[in-house]
Design an enzyme around this catalytic site. Structure first.
Site, PDB file in Angstrom:
ATOM      1  N   ARG A  92       0.880  -1.179  -0.466  1.00  0.00           N
ATOM      2  CA  ARG A  92      -0.038   0.096   0.291  1.00  0.00           C
ATOM      3  C   ARG A  92       0.642   1.188   0.223  1.00  0.00           C
ATOM      4  O   ARG A  92       1.777   1.093   0.432  1.00  0.00           O
ATOM      5  CB  ARG A  92      -0.695   0.059   1.291  1.00  0.00           C
ATOM      6  CG  ARG A  92      -2.020  -1.313   1.385  1.00  0.00           C
ATOM      7  CD  ARG A  92      -2.215  -1.246   3.087  1.00  0.00           C
ATOM      8  NE  ARG A  92      -3.019  -2.124   3.005  1.00  0.00           N
ATOM      9  CZ  ARG A  92      -2.937  -3.098   4.212  1.00  0.00           C
ATOM     10  NH1 ARG A  92      -1.791  -3.832   3.851  1.00  0.00           N
ATOM     11  NH2 ARG A  92      -4.046  -3.812   4.100  1.00  0.00           N
ATOM     12  N   SER A 156       8.102  -5.284   6.548  1.00  0.00           N
ATOM     13  CA  SER A 156       7.872  -6.042   7.182  1.00  0.00           C
ATOM     14  C   SER A 156       8.721  -7.849   7.255  1.00  0.00           C
ATOM     15  O   SER A 156       8.470  -8.077   7.048  1.00  0.00           O
ATOM     16  CB  SER A 156       6.534  -6.569   7.246  1.00  0.00           C
ATOM     17  OG  SER A 156       5.806  -5.172   7.663  1.00  0.00           O
ATOM     18  N   ASP A 210       5.483  -4.465  10.087  1.00  0.00           N
ATOM     19  CA  ASP A 210       3.464  -3.750  10.369  1.00  0.00           C
ATOM     20  C   ASP A 210       3.048  -4.215  12.363  1.00  0.00           C
ATOM     21  O   ASP A 210       1.944  -3.358  12.690  1.00  0.00           O
ATOM     22  CB  ASP A 210       3.588  -5.117   9.597  1.00  0.00           C
ATOM     23  CG  ASP A 210       3.346  -6.410   9.998  1.00  0.00           C
ATOM     24  OD1 ASP A 210       4.912  -6.698  10.899  1.00  0.00           O
ATOM     25  OD2 ASP A 210       2.746  -7.424   9.854  1.00  0.00           O
TER      26      ASP A 210
HETATM   27 MG    MG Z   1      -0.645  -6.888   7.530  1.00  0.00          MG
END
Ligand code: MG
Ligand code: ADP
Length: 470
Positions: A92, A156, A210
């Site tokens: 994103r 992440s 995250d």
């Molecule tokens: Mg996630």
């Protein structure tokens, strides 16, 4: 029709008592005893201590990483910030406009990272990320003239952080394996890619994962937030720790507190949790991409729960207790086929069980070419409950330890991830078990949707505030 309760221990009642007993005997290793639960807590406390120690006598399976985030959102942040969220199921690009600590506007766009970028040279991956930022900025008509955007980078993957904006990649995981990035600073690589384009004025001011993003997002939703958690494809947790309790940090520290990323997905990789490990857990591990790692999350996280369930049903079938020994073989695979039952299926099975139905469970089994009788359906529902229940217990044991350690008057726990959001047992059972495990420690569970990304933009805002202050 029998209706199960999300907060009760799963119970099996079959029309044939012999078969019932046989099934329960086979399943018994999945039901944690009181002693085992106590032991999990003790081991977790011990591993945390070792993970924070300056010179531990042995290596902890918990990294207890410094995130270099010393403060959370305090309600004074204003301005426009951006974020990237890489390493979850979706990539994103995010824009956030803040006024006095409130999000006035947010834009989140999803981009697909093609396989050749995930597995090719690292510079091409980072060029692609920079391209996405540029595409986003232009498509969304963001004003670029005369301003520098501060960007938070949710990355992440296991990394060693040297400061809030230096993160060296330790290893690729999930579906990524790019060359030339191991040991490199992901912030620098992203910055270089942004500079190569020349059309963006963006400073990458924070790198985090995250879980940390979720805690920061949680602090936006509720200032009492002290724990962040991911319950999605994988599982991890982080919490606000007093710097004075972190032995392994040399020198003086001006900060009083910092977010510590526990990296508990790997809890037990050194064997300390083997006393609860079943042959089904070993089977799931054997079929996984990174064998002998991420022990804890393989017990229940979204990527694994469906397969664990399938392995258990397979044993029951082979023992003649389930589906007359049939392992199936249909359009949707069979009980021997990895991935033929997903965690989403488990959510559906549990959900209808709580409503007293059994159409979904039947559909899942028939998809695998099985022909279940009524008792088979009861077994299939029961096993979904048993594997899920154990997962929730394990998560709650760790949270209980954290709440006791933090000794707060009240602690909100921010959680992001589809498993928490969609599995109908997690939230209600977590509420119940945590209260029992940490009596006298008031808490709230708070879903922080998109916390991994929005929290990253908020971290950039916090970093900006701290920068201006100093
Ligand atoms: Mg996630
Ligand atoms: P990520 O953790 O990759 O950022 P999510 O939080 O969306 O992304 O989690 C995706 C994981 O959630 C998948 O691995 C999948 O197994 C699991 N999942 C997806 N839908 C459901 C559902 N309805 N119930 C339980 N788990 C689900």
């Amino acid at each position: 029709m029998n209706k199960a309760s999300p907060t009760s221990e799963p119970k099996l009642t079959l029309s044939d008592p012999d078969r019932q007993q046989k099934a329960l005997d086979i399943l018994s290793p999945l039901v944690l005893t009181k002693t085992q639960k106590e032991r999990v807590k003790e081991v977790f406390i011990e591993e945390m201590k070792l993970g924070l120690a300056a010179s531990p006598e042995r290596k902890s399976s918990l990294l207890m990483e410094n995130t270099f985030i010393p403060e959370l959102v305090n309600g004074t942040e204003s301005g426009e910030y951006m974020a990237l969220d890489l390493g979850g199921t979706n990539f994103r690009v995010i824009y956030v406009q803040l006024k006095d600590g409130k999000i006035e506007e947010e834009i989140i766009d999803y981009y697909h990272v093609p396989e050749d970028k995930r597995l090719g040279p690292g510079t091409e991956l980072f060029d692609f990320l920079a391209y996405c930022i540029s595409d986003f900025v232009h498509k969304r008509n963001l004003n670029l003239t005369g301003r520098t955007y501060q960007l938070g980078f949710t990355f992440s993957f296991p990394m060693t952080q040297k400061s809030l904006n230096i993160g060296l990649l330790v290893s690729w995981t999930k579906s990524f394996n790019c060359s030339g990035v191991l040991g490199e600073d992901a912030v620098q690589m992203l910055t270089d890619a942004i500079n190569r384009r020349g059309d963006l004025d963006i400073t990458v001011s924070a790198i985090l994962n995250d879980t940390t993003g979720t805690l920061v997002m949680g602090s936006y939703l509720d200032p009492r937030c002290g724990i962040g958690m991911i319950l999605g494809t994988g599982c991890n947790g982080c919490y606000v720790e007093k710097v004075s309790r972190i032995e392994k940090w040399p020198g003086k520290h001006s900060e009083a507190e910092v977010i510590v990323d526990i990296e508990w997905g790997a809890f037990g990789d050194n064997g300390v949790l083997d006393f609860i490990r079943t042959k089904w857990d070993r089977a799931v591990d054997d079929q996984s991409l990174l064998v002998h790692s991420y022990t804890f999350e393989k017990y229940f996280a979204g990527k694994y729960l469906g397969d664990l369930y399938r392995e258990v049903l397979l044993t029951l079938a082979k023992s003649g207790v389930f589906c007359e020994g049939n392992v199936g073989g249909g359009e949707g695979g069979s009980l021997t086929k990895h991935g033929s039952i997903t965690t989403k299926d488990i959510s559906a099975i549990e959900s209808e069980h709580f409503h007293g139905g059994r159409d979904d469970v039947k559909k899942v089994l028939e998809r695998l070419g099985l022909k279940p009788d009524e008792d088979d359906l009861s077994i299939a529902q029961h096993v979904a409950g048993v594997v899920s229940y154990r997962g929730v217990v394990l998560v709650c044991l760790l949270i209980g330890v954290l709440l006791d350690r933090m000794e707060r008057e009240h602690c909100t726990i921010a959680i992001d991830g589809s498993l928490f959001q969609h599995h109908p047992r997690f939230r209600p059972l977590m509420d119940k078990l945590i209260s029992e495990l940490a009596p006298g420690r008031p808490f709230d569970l708070r879903l922080a949707s998109d916390g991994s990304g929005l929290g990253s933009a908020l971290t950039a805002a916090v970093a900006d505030r701290l920068q201006k202050k100093s």
